[in-house]
Motif scaffolding. Structure first.
Motif, mmCIF file in Angstrom:
data_model
loop_
_atom_site.group_PDB
_atom_site.id
_atom_site.type_symbol
_atom_site.label_atom_id
_atom_site.label_comp_id
_atom_site.label_asym_id
_atom_site.label_seq_id
_atom_site.Cartn_x
_atom_site.Cartn_y
_atom_site.Cartn_z
ATOM 1 N N ASP A 186 0.864 -1.166 0.000
ATOM 2 C CA ASP A 186 0.000 0.000 0.000
ATOM 3 C C ASP A 186 0.906 1.224 0.000
ATOM 4 N N ASP A 187 0.406 2.395 0.373
ATOM 5 C CA ASP A 187 1.244 3.593 0.392
ATOM 6 C C ASP A 187 2.317 3.476 1.482
ATOM 7 N N HIS A 229 3.355 -2.860 5.459
ATOM 8 C CA HIS A 229 2.820 -2.308 4.216
ATOM 9 C C HIS A 229 2.679 -3.360 3.121
ATOM 10 N N ILE A 230 3.105 -4.582 3.384
ATOM 11 C CA ILE A 230 2.954 -5.662 2.401
ATOM 12 C C ILE A 230 1.527 -6.183 2.467
ATOM 13 N N PHE A 270 18.545 -9.988 2.199
ATOM 14 C CA PHE A 270 17.699 -8.835 2.500
ATOM 15 C C PHE A 270 16.237 -9.266 2.416
ATOM 16 N N ASP A 271 15.505 -9.173 3.535
ATOM 17 C CA ASP A 271 14.098 -9.550 3.507
ATOM 18 C C ASP A 271 13.291 -8.445 2.833
ATOM 19 N N PHE A 272 11.998 -8.699 2.633
ATOM 20 C CA PHE A 272 11.190 -7.714 1.906
ATOM 21 C C PHE A 272 11.035 -6.404 2.670
ATOM 22 N N GLY A 273 11.090 -6.450 3.987
ATOM 23 C CA GLY A 273 11.067 -5.209 4.748
ATOM 24 C C GLY A 273 12.259 -4.341 4.408
ATOM 25 N N GLN A 274 13.422 -4.964 4.318
ATOM 26 C CA GLN A 274 14.640 -4.227 3.972
ATOM 27 C C GLN A 274 14.603 -3.724 2.535
#
Length: 330
Positions: free
Chosen positions: A149-150, A163-164, A241-245
């Motif tokens: 999302d934003d 935000h995922i 690197f995870d998706f948060g990173q």
């Protein structure tokens, strides 16, 4: 829940809710006409879509249910505002560089690689991969991706995970033999990244209970070329690197708009014990072992299938199933 976009004679397709088995679906124009519209207003649309999903799985839907295989499935967001692909599996980059006797800078282990791709060149799971010339080195790249999302500028990696909203798999088609000349200009990829194709459905994180954790999807990603399994590396292993990173990296200096798609880069495990997710890696292993590559890149008529199954063997996102074909210059 599971969602998809089907062709309806518009560029952006029609949003549909898909059942858990990825066999049945129902259109939801009263909730959102398109996937982008749904994620633009996710707080309002998500609960309504979940109700439809639950009814669909319980065989109690009041809407017209149809066989999803009878429809042309498009990319989830056929024209996304933002598409950025990372390279979270550094072991893959390390292997490619080793094959050409190039050292891997230490910063590659601490700061993600990322490029902005062509988000207007998204195609569906069964669309042909059209390329003009086989000599361009046609390759597939099997990846995991998330849709956000934003995301405010400066969001940290931990907050970025919230935000995922949707997760899927993709094939980031690459023309390997065009890459050297492009990178020599020191301005990144363009012609060497022609198409990106997506699995039939995207799913919410709660649908992946037990296998989605710490911003990683802990399941094997299978790539099969002309009936031969090329690899099934675990997407949760060796993801530096995870998706948060990755999201935090993309949002370091600017906000990300709802519908932004972030790719993991080619899934790879250390030493490739479970095979590879692209032919470039297969060829690199051959060069390191034998001094030369013997596996060719894809040719016209080749068929690539990419899929991820749950622990019971059921397909989560449906299958990417494409054939490479020549296109004619106009």
């Amino acid at each position: 829940m599971k969602l998809a976009s089907i062709f309806n004679e518009t560029r952006d397709g029609q949003l549909v809710v898909v059942n858990k088995a990825v066999t049945k679906a129902v259109a939801v124009p009263e909730i959102a006409a398109t996937m982008q519209a749904a994620i633009d207003n996710w707080k309002e649309t998500a609960p309504k879509l979940k109700n439809v999903y639950d009814s669909l799985n319980a065989n109690s839907s009041d809407s017209a249910v149809f066989d999803i295989s009878s429809k042309v499935v498009m990319a989830p967001i056929p024209r996304a505002y933002h598409w950025a692909d990372g390279s979270a599996y550094v072991t893959h980059v390390e292997l490619v560089r080793k094959a050409r006797n190039a050292a891997l800078p230490e910063t590659f282990w601490t700061d993600p690689l990322m490029y902005m791709g062509a988000s207007d060149a998204f195609i569906g799971p069964n669309d042909d991969i059209e390329v003009e010339n086989e000599a361009w080195g046609i390759d597939f790249e099997s990846e995991v991706a998330v849709i956000t999302d934003d995301v405010p500028a400066g969001t940290d990696a931990k907050s970025a995970l919230d935000h995922i909203k949707l997760i899927t798999i993709l094939n980031d088609v690459t023309l390997r033999n065009l890459i050297p000349d492009e990178l020599a200009k020191q301005f990144g990829f363009y012609q060497s990244k022609p198409w990106t194709s997506f699995a039939p459905v995207v799913v919410t994180p709660d649908e992946l209970e037990g296998v989605w954790s710490d911003g990683k999807l802990h399941l094997p990603l299978r790539s099969t070329l002309n009936g031969k399994l090329i690899g099934s590396p675990d997407a949760g292993v060796d993801m530096v690197f995870d998706f948060g990173q990755l999201i935090a990296h993309a949002a370091k200096t600017r906000s990300l708009i709802a519908g932004t798609i972030i790719g993991s880069g080619t899934v790879a495990n250390q030493g490739s014990p479970t095979g590879s997710s692209c032919l470039a890696e297969v060829r690199c292993l051959e060069i390191i072992k034998d001094g030369k590559a013997t596996t060719p890149f894809m040719s016209f008529g080749d068929r690539i299938e990419i899929e991820m199954n749950d622990k019971e063997g059921h397909s989560i996102f449906g299958k990417i199933d494409q054939v490479v074909k020549a296109y004619q210059k106009k």
